[in-house]
Write an enzyme that holds these catalytic residues in place. Structure first.
Site, short mmCIF file in Angstrom:
data_model
loop_
_atom_site.label_atom_id
_atom_site.label_comp_id
_atom_site.label_asym_id
_atom_site.label_seq_id
_atom_site.Cartn_x
_atom_site.Cartn_y
_atom_site.Cartn_z
N HIS A 167 5.42 -11.21 8.35
CA HIS A 167 4.27 -10.91 7.63
C HIS A 167 3.25 -9.99 8.11
O HIS A 167 2.66 -8.98 7.69
CB HIS A 167 3.52 -12.33 7.36
CG HIS A 167 2.24 -12.10 6.20
ND1 HIS A 167 2.24 -12.54 5.05
CD2 HIS A 167 0.84 -11.84 7.04
CE1 HIS A 167 0.94 -12.20 4.71
NE2 HIS A 167 0.18 -11.95 5.99
N GLU A 168 2.89 -10.46 9.50
CA GLU A 168 1.86 -9.69 10.32
C GLU A 168 2.46 -8.39 10.73
O GLU A 168 1.84 -7.41 10.70
CB GLU A 168 1.82 -10.31 11.67
CG GLU A 168 1.00 -11.72 11.37
CD GLU A 168 -0.39 -11.65 10.70
OE1 GLU A 168 -1.11 -10.60 10.65
OE2 GLU A 168 -0.84 -12.68 9.97
N HIS A 197 1.81 -5.68 7.77
CA HIS A 197 0.46 -5.31 8.07
C HIS A 197 0.52 -3.94 9.01
O HIS A 197 -0.04 -2.99 8.84
CB HIS A 197 -0.46 -6.34 8.56
CG HIS A 197 -0.70 -7.10 7.57
ND1 HIS A 197 -1.00 -6.95 5.98
CD2 HIS A 197 -0.86 -8.67 7.58
CE1 HIS A 197 -1.40 -8.08 5.41
NE2 HIS A 197 -1.12 -9.03 6.30
#
Length: 211
Positions: free
Chosen positions: A69-70, A73
């Protein structure tokens, strides 16, 4: 030709030593916290083999969900010409472990910080990339449900955690991704948030709680 365009053309994904350390620390701390929360300390102490198995399951399901998820980004921000790095929040990682010992879980491992000139659209897409990666991971983990044993456990935890994490981060509140997406485009937000809620409902109906 603008300097921003140059950065995009030359954009490569790099990781500093500090960032790699932060990623590893967040991955490990979250895996430990979820192992404690799910297994409960007395049970884990009484059944060390099962505790080790649960820890492996958490590393490859919960840990993967949060870290990818990170990284979604980060990769998206870099593609838009940003300087981007993940920074772990060590105080919140400590809260996650202490909270798990107390019987609750609160996971806020850190965030990807990015700087540079950017449009609202680009910022919205960067925010949306995290939850979108979780939706993709639901599909990636789902085939593991066809197997038995620890592989099934990794698949069930992976599907459940990614569906929940994607929907939770799309809540339009505070520092969550949903607020940035909503500010950029309410229509896109509505589709993404509605789809994520439907996905969570589908997961509940098919596999329920994997605990």
């Amino acid at each position: 030709m603008s300097s921003r365009y140059d950065r995009r053309q030359d954009a490569t994904i790099r990781f500093s030593r500090r960032e790699l350390r932060d990623l590893a620390a967040a991955w490990l701390a979250l895996s430990i916290a979820f192992t404690i929360f799910i297994g409960r300390p007395p049970v884990l102490a009484a059944h060390p083999t099962w505790a080790a198995r649960l820890f492996v399951v958490c590393i490859f399901s919960v840990g993967v969900a949060f870290m990818l998820h990170e990284l979604a980004h980060k990769v998206t921000a870099i593609r838009f010409g940003q300087l981007a790095e993940f920074r772990a929040d060590y105080s919140m990682l400590g809260v996650a472990i202490v909270g798990a010992l107390a019987g609750f879980i609160f996971a806020a491992p850190g965030a990807v910080h990015h700087v540079g000139r950017i449009t609202d659209r680009e910022n919205g897409i960067i925010a949306l990339a995290g939850p979108a990666s979780n939706v993709a991971l639901v599909g990636a983990f789902a085939p593991l449900l066809l197997f038995d044993g620890i592989v099934y456990s990794v698949g069930a935890f992976g599907v459940f955690v990614n569906a929940f994490l994607g929907a939770f981060n799309l809540i339009p509140f505070g520092p969550l991704d949903g607020r940035t997406v909503y500010r950029w485009h309410p229509g896109v937000f509505a589709l993404a948030f509605g789809g994520s809620i439907a996905l969570v409902a589908g997961v509940f109906l098919t596999i329920g709680f994997p605990i």
